[in-house]
Design a protein around this motif. Structure first.
Motif, PDB file in Angstrom:
ATOM      1  N   LYS A   5      81.889  92.193 128.928  1.00 54.34           N
ATOM      2  CA  LYS A   5      83.278  91.858 129.180  1.00 54.34           C
ATOM      3  C   LYS A   5      84.119  91.965 127.903  1.00 54.34           C
ATOM      4  O   LYS A   5      83.964  91.176 126.983  1.00 54.34           O
ATOM      5  N   ILE A   6      84.964  92.965 127.857  1.00 52.96           N
ATOM      6  CA  ILE A   6      85.756  93.188 126.643  1.00 52.96           C
ATOM      7  C   ILE A   6      87.140  92.572 126.830  1.00 52.96           C
ATOM      8  O   ILE A   6      87.889  92.980 127.707  1.00 52.96           O
ATOM      9  N   PRO A   7      87.463  91.553 126.019  1.00 51.92           N
ATOM     10  CA  PRO A   7      88.776  90.916 126.196  1.00 51.92           C
ATOM     11  C   PRO A   7      89.899  91.844 125.762  1.00 51.92           C
ATOM     12  O   PRO A   7      89.682  92.841 125.070  1.00 51.92           O
ATOM     13  N   TYR A   8      91.099  91.472 126.182  1.00 56.39           N
ATOM     14  CA  TYR A   8      92.280  92.212 125.799  1.00 56.39           C
ATOM     15  C   TYR A   8      92.409  92.305 124.284  1.00 56.39           C
ATOM     16  O   TYR A   8      92.707  93.357 123.722  1.00 56.39           O
ATOM     17  N   LYS A   9      92.185  91.167 123.630  1.00 59.23           N
ATOM     18  CA  LYS A   9      92.177  91.162 122.165  1.00 59.23           C
ATOM     19  C   LYS A   9      90.832  90.636 121.701  1.00 59.23           C
ATOM     20  O   LYS A   9      90.388  89.600 122.194  1.00 59.23           O
ATOM     21  N   ILE A  10      90.214  91.311 120.763  1.00 60.58           N
ATOM     22  CA  ILE A  10      88.967  90.799 120.204  1.00 60.58           C
ATOM     23  C   ILE A  10      89.287  90.102 118.876  1.00 60.58           C
ATOM     24  O   ILE A  10      89.821  90.721 117.954  1.00 60.58           O
ATOM     25  N   TYR A  11      89.005  88.817 118.842  1.00 59.12           N
ATOM     26  CA  TYR A  11      89.139  88.049 117.603  1.00 59.12           C
ATOM     27  C   TYR A  11      87.747  87.685 117.132  1.00 59.12           C
ATOM     28  O   TYR A  11      86.899  87.302 117.939  1.00 59.12           O
ATOM     29  N   LEU A  12      87.515  87.756 115.848  1.00 62.70           N
ATOM     30  CA  LEU A  12      86.250  87.259 115.308  1.00 62.70           C
ATOM     31  C   LEU A  12      86.328  85.744 115.162  1.00 62.70           C
ATOM     32  O   LEU A  12      87.404  85.192 114.934  1.00 62.70           O
ATOM     33  N   GLU A  16      82.053  84.701 111.838  1.00 64.38           N
ATOM     34  CA  GLU A  16      81.799  86.144 111.922  1.00 64.38           C
ATOM     35  C   GLU A  16      82.636  86.925 110.913  1.00 64.38           C
ATOM     36  O   GLU A  16      82.541  88.155 110.824  1.00 64.38           O
ATOM     37  N   MET A  17      83.463  86.217 110.165  1.00 66.69           N
ATOM     38  CA  MET A  17      84.387  86.897 109.241  1.00 66.69           C
ATOM     39  C   MET A  17      83.626  87.461 108.037  1.00 66.69           C
ATOM     40  O   MET A  17      82.716  86.820 107.506  1.00 66.69           O
ATOM     41  N   PRO A  18      84.030  88.651 107.607  1.00 68.56           N
ATOM     42  CA  PRO A  18      83.396  89.223 106.411  1.00 68.56           C
ATOM     43  C   PRO A  18      83.608  88.319 105.197  1.00 68.56           C
ATOM     44  O   PRO A  18      84.700  87.793 105.007  1.00 68.56           O
ATOM     45  N   ALA A  19      82.563  88.132 104.398  1.00 69.55           N
ATOM     46  CA  ALA A  19      82.674  87.330 103.183  1.00 69.55           C
ATOM     47  C   ALA A  19      82.608  88.208 101.937  1.00 69.55           C
ATOM     48  O   ALA A  19      82.665  87.735 100.817  1.00 69.55           O
ATOM     49  N   LYS A  20      82.432  89.517 102.161  1.00 68.27           N
ATOM     50  CA  LYS A  20      82.387  90.470 101.039  1.00 68.27           C
ATOM     51  C   LYS A  20      83.263  91.665 101.364  1.00 68.27           C
ATOM     52  O   LYS A  20      83.381  92.060 102.521  1.00 68.27           O
ATOM     53  N   TRP A  21      83.861  92.229 100.332  1.00 68.58           N
ATOM     54  CA  TRP A  21      84.543  93.516 100.482  1.00 68.58           C
ATOM     55  C   TRP A  21      83.521  94.631 100.280  1.00 68.58           C
ATOM     56  O   TRP A  21      82.537  94.460  99.545  1.00 68.58           O
ATOM     57  N   SER A  85      92.681  89.532 111.996  1.00 67.38           N
ATOM     58  CA  SER A  85      93.729  90.167 112.787  1.00 67.38           C
ATOM     59  C   SER A  85      93.069  90.665 114.078  1.00 67.38           C
ATOM     60  O   SER A  85      91.871  90.939 114.093  1.00 67.38           O
ATOM     61  N   PRO A  86      93.850  90.747 115.143  1.00 66.59           N
ATOM     62  CA  PRO A  86      93.226  91.131 116.415  1.00 66.59           C
ATOM     63  C   PRO A  86      92.901  92.617 116.490  1.00 66.59           C
ATOM     64  O   PRO A  86      93.630  93.449 115.967  1.00 66.59           O
ATOM     65  N   LEU A  87      91.793  92.926 117.118  1.00 67.62           N
ATOM     66  CA  LEU A  87      91.524  94.306 117.552  1.00 67.62           C
ATOM     67  C   LEU A  87      91.901  94.337 119.029  1.00 67.62           C
ATOM     68  O   LEU A  87      91.284  93.659 119.846  1.00 67.62           O
ATOM     69  N   VAL A  88      92.931  95.095 119.339  1.00 68.48           N
ATOM     70  CA  VAL A  88      93.513  95.052 120.680  1.00 68.48           C
ATOM     71  C   VAL A  88      93.118  96.282 121.485  1.00 68.48           C
ATOM     72  O   VAL A  88      93.174  97.412 120.978  1.00 68.48           O
ATOM     73  N   ALA A 253      84.076  93.552 115.071  1.00 71.53           N
ATOM     74  CA  ALA A 253      84.596  93.315 116.425  1.00 71.53           C
ATOM     75  C   ALA A 253      84.044  94.350 117.403  1.00 71.53           C
ATOM     76  O   ALA A 253      83.679  94.020 118.537  1.00 71.53           O
ATOM     77  N   LEU A 254      83.963  95.599 116.972  1.00 71.61           N
ATOM     78  CA  LEU A 254      83.413  96.645 117.844  1.00 71.61           C
ATOM     79  C   LEU A 254      81.922  96.402 118.096  1.00 71.61           C
ATOM     80  O   LEU A 254      81.445  96.496 119.232  1.00 71.61           O
ATOM     81  N   ASP A 255      81.200  96.070 117.027  1.00 67.45           N
ATOM     82  CA  ASP A 255      79.759  95.833 117.159  1.00 67.45           C
ATOM     83  C   ASP A 255      79.480  94.675 118.103  1.00 67.45           C
ATOM     84  O   ASP A 255      78.518  94.700 118.876  1.00 67.45           O
ATOM     85  N   LYS A 256      80.347  93.662 118.047  1.00 68.71           N
ATOM     86  CA  LYS A 256      80.174  92.473 118.890  1.00 68.71           C
ATOM     87  C   LYS A 256      80.108  92.855 120.370  1.00 68.71           C
ATOM     88  O   LYS A 256      79.465  92.181 121.159  1.00 68.71           O
ATOM     89  N   TYR A 257      80.820  93.917 120.715  1.00 70.68           N
ATOM     90  CA  TYR A 257      80.840  94.352 122.112  1.00 70.68           C
ATOM     91  C   TYR A 257      80.180  95.717 122.305  1.00 70.68           C
ATOM     92  O   TYR A 257      80.448  96.400 123.298  1.00 70.68           O
ATOM     93  N   ASP A 258      79.335  96.098 121.342  1.00 72.10           N
ATOM     94  CA  ASP A 258      78.591  97.371 121.457  1.00 72.10           C
ATOM     95  C   ASP A 258      79.491  98.570 121.708  1.00 72.10           C
ATOM     96  O   ASP A 258      79.178  99.439 122.524  1.00 72.10           O
TER      97      ASP A 258
END
Lengths: 458, 458
Positions: A5-12, A16-21, A85-88, A253-258
């Motif tokens: 189920k892919i939501p309209y907006k994917i928020y982490l 799940e937020m990156p801690a490294k650049w 930021s959202p991935l929409v 965000a993409l990986d979260k939903y394959d």
């Protein structure tokens, strides 16, 4: 979680937020060429660069082997104010286009600065504060970078001196006032406050300024004042490092939903957004782990990748900055007067330039009336009024989605929506009134600029 | 979930989102007075109102007993584009003020229209579409409502005709262009396109227009065109119903973390944001389940609650609309020329008026230089550039937090941050340049307007 189920907006989630650049240079076989000292034509050293930039930023600038840099906790805390930021998923746009393509956009405009520029502004302000500096100087054209930096400096209580291209200072007073509201001082460039400004004013009385000239003034000011350094919002590899947060969040965000994207699209001016968005995907591509089509979209009126030369060039008009090897239109190139948005820098990030030269990404150019048509179509269905810069990516995404409609392919397209167009309504007004025009520089015009490139053996 | 850890921003999950609007009138012992037909002075009937408004909206307007209305799925789907809005803990502002108070704000500015107005715009556009209408008409002053409505109409492919107060049309061209980008037609009011417009132009040649006049033109246009209805962005009880989404989300977010607010603060113009924000809290208060201090904040230059009369008055200048019982400054009242932001309507929602008259909420007025000082302070630490309207609530929240600093009380303050100030930089510029002034109407000035109130026995 149901992976399907892919939501309209994917928020982490926070955890799940990156801690490294991510530093894409670490995975590049052909490294970007080093900055050169214009006097000696030798690579700029740490000690030379730290006269201009904060120490830790110089380390980041020079390091092309360390793949990951920890994001300091203070910056992670600030990121929480507007990130993730959202991935929409652009369901409405897909429906409007009647395309089998799946379109996603990473929206970076949900903060007061209105664009992705804040991601690097807060990092640069943090390192300046950590070094005990009093303030920073910078240049701004349309004002996105200056706005972001003044906001970041206000947060860390640093002084912020912005040199704003005179024509923008006069014609775009609203961005100027946002910066002043955040406590920055804003000076129209060229100005009488610097030697280089006075020199340019003497040579070109009544000039309306340029980005290259404002850079020169900001650098001179930083170097002549105790406790100040210069900061830059694009082009530099340190900026691309900070902007990797865009791509890392997108990938998570993409990986979260394959979801596996086929095409990744970003607009390209100096390369900060594009470089940040594509970095983790490019990393996989460089390591042979995955493949993606990656497309840089630039204005036909300022086509550094698609029509520029890959050569060492000056970064600024006053020639006080190091030389950079990049795709360039020549440091005196200024887009035609009818050019509305940003993406007007004469060169391109050395990282993006090298990746392009190695054919790891494609580049296309688009004309501005078609860009505003895409912006309007997008706004009406997706409910976000996009910045002209971002709309270059929208144009390309729509065109790719329409190709899918013809072929029936269900490609997954991801593009970067870097910011909002609230401060660009003069350009929208021109478009609404049917008064917007296009301009493509002629080969002769470009050849004139190329002839002035410095003679440097790379 | 650990109930104790309060994130910087509280977002509701999709399954936690309200699926019904709350109609606070159902719990009011003293119901708001009905709208009256100005010709007969009898309550407006369904059949009379449906000449002007969409049928389902008239039902909502007249229903003061049903506590909950299902939010149609199509509207819930649209809400997903920008809702839930975040409830933000103002950690940085608390630190800046050095207060023991805990401050939260519900931020409604994260959508292209830039304000909470979209919550009702999309509902009204939906019901118009459902009824098979061709389009809607409306008025707008500074342009927040017109922007929101044009965006909503674009989504449902409805025609949208906006009458924009002439002075704003000319001096605030950017909002106008946003509306046009969304496909709305925008006419400066008063115009030659309506009878009432021509009448007002004849009586006051060269007038710069007013909200009351633009309302009259929009109503006349809707009534004279087949398949059109009039819609309004504030004041009406249907609008407060739609705006209850703000309060319901706020309450759900607070409940999720067991937070009990002591003080709830909203800015008040026509009452749409305030009424929406406070509704579920007021409901608890009316039912005796909980107690809260609720504060409406209005401009000292347009003080309808704090200095107005509670009486039946015209809603518009042309007197084509029903009469409403409300706190009013008189339908000809126009704030002094130095007044910068919105919150300039002469009256106040009949629901808010009745609650105020029943002493269920407090009202205060604040002067605009102090409002902009609060806006600047907030922007610099919280990273959001607030709309002038919203900044009235910020001023009051800061003042309450500073009182807590004196007394040492750890009160929890919640306020509504209704929108962003991107289109208000002219006002910020005045403030930045030290050129902003205050104005408080004299008792004599107000008395003159009160004398013109229609003689209606309530």
């Amino acid at each position: 979680m149901d992976k399907k189920k892919i939501p309209y907006k994917i928020y982490l989630e926070e955890n799940e937020m990156p801690a490294k650049w991510y530093n894409v240079r670490a995975d590049m076989k052909n490294k970007p060429a080093p900055l050169l000292n214009p006097a000696t034509l030798k690579p700029m050293t740490f000690d030379e660069l730290r006269q201009v930039f904060c120490d830790e930023l110089v380390q980041q600038e020079l390091d092309d082997t360390t793949p990951y840099f920890d994001i300091p906790q203070e910056i992670q805390d600030f990121y929480k104010m507007y990130r993730p930021s959202p991935l929409v998923r652009a369901y409405c746009l897909e429906k409007e286009l009647d395309t089998p393509a799946k379109i996603y956009y990473k929206f970076e405009g949900n903060n007061t600065s209105g664009s992705h520029k804040l991601n690097s502004a807060i990092a640069q302000a943090y390192y300046a504060k950590k070094q005990g500096l009093k303030g920073v100087t910078t240049e701004t054209g349309a004002g996105q970078w200056g706005t972001a930096l003044s906001m970041a400096c206000s947060y860390f209580k640093l002084d912020c001196k912005v040199f704003m291209v005179k024509v923008s200072y006069e014609q775009k007073p609203f961005r100027r006032e946002v910066m002043r509201t955040y406590g920055a001082s804003v000076t129209p460039s060229p100005s009488e406050t610097t030697e280089v400004g006075r020199r340019i004013l003497a040579a070109h009385p009544g000039t309306s300024g340029s980005l290259g000239c404002a850079i020169s003034e900001a650098v001179e000011t930083a170097m002549s004042m105790d406790g100040y350094r210069y900061v830059l919002g694009s082009v530099l590899t340190q900026v691309l490092l900070h902007q990797s947060i865009i791509g890392l969040e997108t990938k998570a965000a993409l990986d979260k939903y394959d979801i596996h994207p086929d095409i990744i699209i970003g607009c390209a001016g100096g390369g900060s957004n594009l470089g940040g968005l594509i970095s983790p995907f490019m990393g996989e591509k460089l390591r042979g782990e995955a493949d993606y089509r990656i497309i840089a979209v630039e204005p036909a009126s300022c086509p550094s990748l698609t029509r520029g030369r890959y050569a060492y060039d000056f970064c600024d008009t006053g020639m006080v900055c190091p030389l950079a090897k990049m795709y360039t239109l020549g440091s005196n190139f200024i887009p035609s007067a009818n050019h509305a948005g940003g993406l007007r820098y004469h060169g391109m990030s050395s990282v993006v330039s090298q990746l392009y030269d190695d054919k790891l990404l494609e580049a296309i150019s688009v004309e501005q009336t078609s860009v505003f048509a895409a912006a309007e179509q997008f706004a009406r269905v997706e409910g976000i009024l996009p910045a002209p810069e971002s709309s270059h990516a929208i144009r390309a995404a729509i065109d790719e989605a329409l190709k899918c409609k013809e072929t029936g392919e269900e490609k997954t397209i991801v593009f970067g929506l870097t910011g909002t167009g609230y401060f660009d309504m003069t350009a929208y007004e021109k478009y609404n009134n049917g008064e917007m025009s296009d301009y493509i520089p002629t080969d002769e015009e470009l050849a004139k600029e190329f002839a002035k490139l410095p003679k440097v053996e790379a």
